[in-house]
Design a protein around this motif. Sequence first.
Motif, PDB file in Angstrom:
ATOM      1  N   PRO A   1      15.914  88.270  21.589  1.00 41.81           N
ATOM      2  CA  PRO A   1      16.285  88.791  22.579  1.00 41.81           C
ATOM      3  C   PRO A   1      15.887  90.190  22.588  1.00 41.81           C
ATOM      4  O   PRO A   1      16.169  90.969  21.864  1.00 41.81           O
ATOM      5  N   GLY A   2      15.226  90.859  23.555  1.00 39.11           N
ATOM      6  CA  GLY A   2      14.808  92.025  24.071  1.00 39.11           C
ATOM      7  C   GLY A   2      13.454  92.467  23.063  1.00 39.11           C
ATOM      8  O   GLY A   2      13.305  93.932  23.213  1.00 39.11           O
ATOM      9  N   GLY A   3      12.789  91.721  22.291  1.00 40.50           N
ATOM     10  CA  GLY A   3      11.809  92.081  21.508  1.00 40.50           C
ATOM     11  C   GLY A   3      12.133  93.083  20.386  1.00 40.50           C
ATOM     12  O   GLY A   3      11.328  93.443  19.775  1.00 40.50           O
ATOM     13  N   ILE A   4      13.510  93.177  19.748  1.00 45.68           N
ATOM     14  CA  ILE A   4      13.912  93.805  18.743  1.00 45.68           C
ATOM     15  C   ILE A   4      13.995  92.681  17.484  1.00 45.68           C
ATOM     16  O   ILE A   4      14.891  92.082  17.805  1.00 45.68           O
TER      17      ILE A   4
ATOM     18  N   LEU B   1      21.372  85.465   1.000  1.00 45.18           N
ATOM     19  CA  LEU B   1      20.038  85.426   1.778  1.00 45.18           C
ATOM     20  C   LEU B   1      20.003  86.417   2.366  1.00 45.18           C
ATOM     21  O   LEU B   1      20.773  86.708   3.441  1.00 45.18           O
ATOM     22  N   ARG B   2      18.821  87.160   2.776  1.00 47.26           N
ATOM     23  CA  ARG B   2      18.501  87.848   3.817  1.00 47.26           C
ATOM     24  C   ARG B   2      17.756  87.075   5.015  1.00 47.26           C
ATOM     25  O   ARG B   2      16.833  86.555   4.655  1.00 47.26           O
ATOM     26  N   LEU B   3      18.291  87.176   6.093  1.00 41.73           N
ATOM     27  CA  LEU B   3      17.656  86.409   7.353  1.00 41.73           C
ATOM     28  C   LEU B   3      17.220  87.458   8.304  1.00 41.73           C
ATOM     29  O   LEU B   3      17.794  88.386   8.681  1.00 41.73           O
ATOM     30  N   ARG B   4      16.006  86.965   8.629  1.00 37.67           N
ATOM     31  CA  ARG B   4      15.091  88.015   9.691  1.00 37.67           C
ATOM     32  C   ARG B   4      14.627  87.210  10.583  1.00 37.67           C
ATOM     33  O   ARG B   4      13.814  86.145  10.537  1.00 37.67           O
ATOM     34  N   LEU B   5      15.086  87.686  11.933  1.00 30.71           N
ATOM     35  CA  LEU B   5      14.467  87.195  13.067  1.00 30.71           C
ATOM     36  C   LEU B   5      13.374  88.099  13.689  1.00 30.71           C
ATOM     37  O   LEU B   5      13.766  89.268  13.925  1.00 30.71           O
ATOM     38  N   GLU B   6      12.098  87.765  13.642  1.00 31.80           N
ATOM     39  CA  GLU B   6      11.200  88.511  13.991  1.00 31.80           C
ATOM     40  C   GLU B   6      11.105  88.865  15.490  1.00 31.80           C
ATOM     41  O   GLU B   6      11.676  88.405  16.455  1.00 31.80           O
ATOM     42  N   ALA B   7      10.691  90.037  15.842  1.00 34.51           N
ATOM     43  CA  ALA B   7      10.651  90.709  17.176  1.00 34.51           C
ATOM     44  C   ALA B   7      10.153  89.717  18.279  1.00 34.51           C
ATOM     45  O   ALA B   7      10.522  89.581  19.406  1.00 34.51           O
ATOM     46  N   ASP B   8       9.010  88.944  17.918  1.00 39.03           N
ATOM     47  CA  ASP B   8       8.628  88.117  18.922  1.00 39.03           C
ATOM     48  C   ASP B   8       9.427  86.859  19.438  1.00 39.03           C
ATOM     49  O   ASP B   8       9.300  86.365  20.461  1.00 39.03           O
ATOM     50  N   HIS B   9      10.511  86.643  18.589  1.00 40.48           N
ATOM     51  CA  HIS B   9      11.552  85.562  18.922  1.00 40.48           C
ATOM     52  C   HIS B   9      12.935  86.136  19.388  1.00 40.48           C
ATOM     53  O   HIS B   9      13.638  85.376  19.568  1.00 40.48           O
TER      54      HIS B   9
ATOM     55  N   ARG C   1      27.086  81.182   7.181  1.00 40.38           N
ATOM     56  CA  ARG C   1      27.944  81.875   8.089  1.00 40.38           C
ATOM     57  C   ARG C   1      27.340  83.199   8.784  1.00 40.38           C
ATOM     58  O   ARG C   1      26.839  83.940   8.008  1.00 40.38           O
ATOM     59  N   THR C   2      26.960  83.115   9.912  1.00 36.87           N
ATOM     60  CA  THR C   2      26.104  84.303  10.556  1.00 36.87           C
ATOM     61  C   THR C   2      27.366  85.226  11.615  1.00 36.87           C
ATOM     62  O   THR C   2      28.195  84.519  12.036  1.00 36.87           O
ATOM     63  N   LYS C   3      27.092  86.268  11.601  1.00 31.89           N
ATOM     64  CA  LYS C   3      28.084  87.218  12.451  1.00 31.89           C
ATOM     65  C   LYS C   3      27.221  87.763  13.539  1.00 31.89           C
ATOM     66  O   LYS C   3      27.764  88.255  14.627  1.00 31.89           O
ATOM     67  N   HIS C   4      26.026  88.290  13.471  1.00 30.89           N
ATOM     68  CA  HIS C   4      25.204  89.138  14.185  1.00 30.89           C
ATOM     69  C   HIS C   4      23.900  88.533  14.921  1.00 30.89           C
ATOM     70  O   HIS C   4      23.675  88.686  16.083  1.00 30.89           O
ATOM     71  N   LEU C   5      23.411  87.522  14.267  1.00 26.11           N
ATOM     72  CA  LEU C   5      22.128  87.093  14.663  1.00 26.11           C
ATOM     73  C   LEU C   5      22.431  86.379  15.963  1.00 26.11           C
ATOM     74  O   LEU C   5      23.018  85.412  15.902  1.00 26.11           O
ATOM     75  N   GLN C   6      21.209  86.388  16.843  1.00 23.99           N
ATOM     76  CA  GLN C   6      21.481  85.636  18.219  1.00 23.99           C
ATOM     77  C   GLN C   6      20.331  84.809  17.923  1.00 23.99           C
ATOM     78  O   GLN C   6      19.145  84.714  18.185  1.00 23.99           O
ATOM     79  N   VAL C   7      20.874  83.200  17.439  1.00 24.14           N
ATOM     80  CA  VAL C   7      19.547  82.294  17.271  1.00 24.14           C
ATOM     81  C   VAL C   7      20.172  81.112  18.089  1.00 24.14           C
ATOM     82  O   VAL C   7      21.446  80.807  18.442  1.00 24.14           O
ATOM     83  N   GLY C   8      19.415  80.118  18.215  1.00 24.86           N
ATOM     84  CA  GLY C   8      19.776  78.900  18.584  1.00 24.86           C
ATOM     85  C   GLY C   8      18.936  77.557  17.857  1.00 24.86           C
ATOM     86  O   GLY C   8      18.250  78.028  17.119  1.00 24.86           O
ATOM     87  N   ARG C   9      19.211  76.623  18.025  1.00 26.61           N
ATOM     88  CA  ARG C   9      18.602  75.499  17.526  1.00 26.61           C
ATOM     89  C   ARG C   9      17.246  75.275  17.555  1.00 26.61           C
ATOM     90  O   ARG C   9      16.570  75.813  19.093  1.00 26.61           O
ATOM     91  N   GLY C  10      16.208  75.491  16.841  1.00 23.69           N
ATOM     92  CA  GLY C  10      14.898  75.685  16.890  1.00 23.69           C
ATOM     93  C   GLY C  10      14.364  76.772  16.355  1.00 23.69           C
ATOM     94  O   GLY C  10      13.170  76.988  16.217  1.00 23.69           O
ATOM     95  N   THR C  11      15.336  78.004  16.442  1.00 25.55           N
ATOM     96  CA  THR C  11      14.783  79.328  16.056  1.00 25.55           C
ATOM     97  C   THR C  11      14.346  79.174  14.582  1.00 25.55           C
ATOM     98  O   THR C  11      14.848  78.780  13.717  1.00 25.55           O
ATOM     99  N   VAL C  12      13.074  80.053  14.476  1.00 23.49           N
ATOM    100  CA  VAL C  12      12.401  80.131  13.213  1.00 23.49           C
ATOM    101  C   VAL C  12      12.796  81.515  12.481  1.00 23.49           C
ATOM    102  O   VAL C  12      12.563  82.403  13.350  1.00 23.49           O
ATOM    103  N   LEU C  13      13.422  81.527  11.350  1.00 23.84           N
ATOM    104  CA  LEU C  13      13.750  82.491  10.597  1.00 23.84           C
ATOM    105  C   LEU C  13      12.896  82.932   9.477  1.00 23.84           C
ATOM    106  O   LEU C  13      12.554  81.846   8.803  1.00 23.84           O
ATOM    107  N   ALA C  14      12.747  84.075   8.945  1.00 19.21           N
ATOM    108  CA  ALA C  14      12.241  84.577   7.778  1.00 19.21           C
ATOM    109  C   ALA C  14      13.392  84.669   6.645  1.00 19.21           C
ATOM    110  O   ALA C  14      14.427  85.270   6.975  1.00 19.21           O
ATOM    111  N   VAL C  15      13.393  84.026   5.622  1.00 17.10           N
ATOM    112  CA  VAL C  15      14.474  83.864   4.647  1.00 17.10           C
ATOM    113  C   VAL C  15      14.034  84.379   3.350  1.00 17.10           C
ATOM    114  O   VAL C  15      12.837  84.137   2.661  1.00 17.10           O
ATOM    115  N   GLU C  16      14.836  85.391   2.794  1.00 15.28           N
ATOM    116  CA  GLU C  16      14.352  85.780   1.474  1.00 15.28           C
ATOM    117  C   GLU C  16      15.663  85.831   0.615  1.00 15.28           C
ATOM    118  O   GLU C  16      16.895  86.129   1.073  1.00 15.28           O
TER     119      GLU C  16
END
Length: 231
Positions: free
Chosen positions: A146-149, A136-144, A168-183
């Motif tokens: 850190p740093g807007g990237i 699965l490809r997880l994407r954290l959009e810039a609006d959400h 299992r993630t290694k790099h994404l900076q997410v917290g509970r409630g964060t919404v991701l785009a998944v494909e």
Amino acid sequence: MGEVATERRRQRRVPMKLPVRVHGRDADGASWEEMSTSEDASLGGAALLVTHPVRPGQVLHLSVPLPQHFRQYDINDSSYRTYALVRHARPAASALRVGVLFLGRHPPRGADPLPAELFLMPGERAVRRARPTPALRLRLEADHAPGGIAQEETVVAEDLGPRLAHVRTKHLQVGRGTVLAVEEVDGGFRSRAEVSSISIGPDGQPRVVLRFLDAPVPDRLLGGEPSLSES
């Protein structure tokens, strides 16, 4: 895979909404905890709504303010603490409806205080069916982010249900409630997903439970979970 020496359910379940603290351990050794709600209960077991993926044969530890006449010990304590064996886990809206059998004060004989392995009832055998492990490809959009990237990471689903995924993630900076785009990588499944819970595995890497918001996981990705059958 171990065996649990206990009786099958014989008591009638009574509808009952109670808060339940659920503690479990995944197959990779990562422990987790969540607050759940019971749907019914009896002297021998209960049905719970759980967001974390669980499997038949998994042992959980529960703490629940069960009425006294449903207890076998700790009659006057505020909470009834018991180990419980998952007998089935079925989709129910955004959670799993999990039927459990109470095991009592102690885990199955010879098991760790919170075991990761699966256990059978006497006379049962495990039936395992091949299950895909989709990327699965997880994407954290810039609006959400850190740093807007915007951030992106490709992961493998360690556990997958109709509305839930355990990754299992290694790099994404997410917290509970964060919404991701998944494909799905090289596939057609796409949905937004909310981070339902986060735990740290024994390898020090975060494990994230995702709850899909737009579409359920297609049957072709679910394959088959380990199930129990009579021998």
